[in-house]
Write an enzyme that holds these catalytic residues in place. Sequence first.
Site: not given
Ligand SMILES: O=P(O)(O)OC[C@H]1O[C@@H](O)[C@H](O)[C@@H](O)[C@@H]1O
Length: 266
Positions: A237, A136
């Site tokens: 990602e 990510h």
């Molecule tokens: O707040 P987090 O858990 O780090 O996630 C952030 C985002 O991560 C992304 O990968 C998702 O597609 C989103 O839906 C999500 O809001």
Amino acid sequence: MAYDHGAHLATWDLRGEPVVWCSQEAVLDGSRSIRGGVPVCFPWFADGPAGDLSPAHGLLRTATWTRAAPTDGEVWAWTIGDEDVAGQPGAEHLTGPFRVRYAVSLLDGADGPALDLDLRVHNPGADPLTVEMALHTYLAVGDATTTTVHGLSGADALDKTTGRRRRQEGPVHLDGETDLVVDSPGAPRVEVHDGRRVLALSTRGATQTVVWNPGDEKAADLSDLGAQEWREFVCVETAATADLAPTIAPGTTHTLGCRIVVHPVS
Ligand SMILES: O=P(O)(O)OC[C@H]1O[C@@H](O)[C@H](O)[C@@H](O)[C@@H]1O
């Protein structure tokens, strides 16, 4: 900078400029996931294929990994297995045993310095193992609202802001909340253009590319994101989730990898 908590690369700078971005408000004491860097999502992505799993992005994101000996070019390496997270919240959702090795390398290639991320998932069990996974990456940009993501045109995508599937036409524009899971098998080269440089991502073992930025309104709900910081990054990602998650045969390994190269705009 990297943390054993989540095997989390928090930053990568090149020539004094951030490439991998981290929030000023990120919590780094291990009490929650880090807002920025490269969260490792495993063995599910977001809330899982049916939307009912927690913690979000899988329990390895906040687990403590064990340092492993780095090999050639690697700066950090970690391992973790299902037995290391037994009893932790979310462990009840594990569908089989796994052994994971994750490594971060800094390479000097023909295209200049590169960051390489390599997640190897081994199935030591007797049954096939289906798992979701993603790297990510939070990428630093001049201004998200004028940044574009190229290389995904023509692909089918799930737009999570509407819940609908659609075809991505042309580059992805980050004008407002963006949460797009693009089916991109075949290792496309994805580029992030922010007007001052091009970040080029080449992947291996991925079936999807997720493009995410919360935009102004949603960013206000994120306590670990400073005011206006949402403008400073775009998440691109490297992923394999939902119907395009890999099924790993017993005794075999699936590798998800991503290499990032920075090209200045002349
Ligand atoms: O707040 P987090 O858990 O780090 O996630 C952030 C985002 O991560 C992304 O990968 C998702 O597609 C989103 O839906 C999500 O809001």
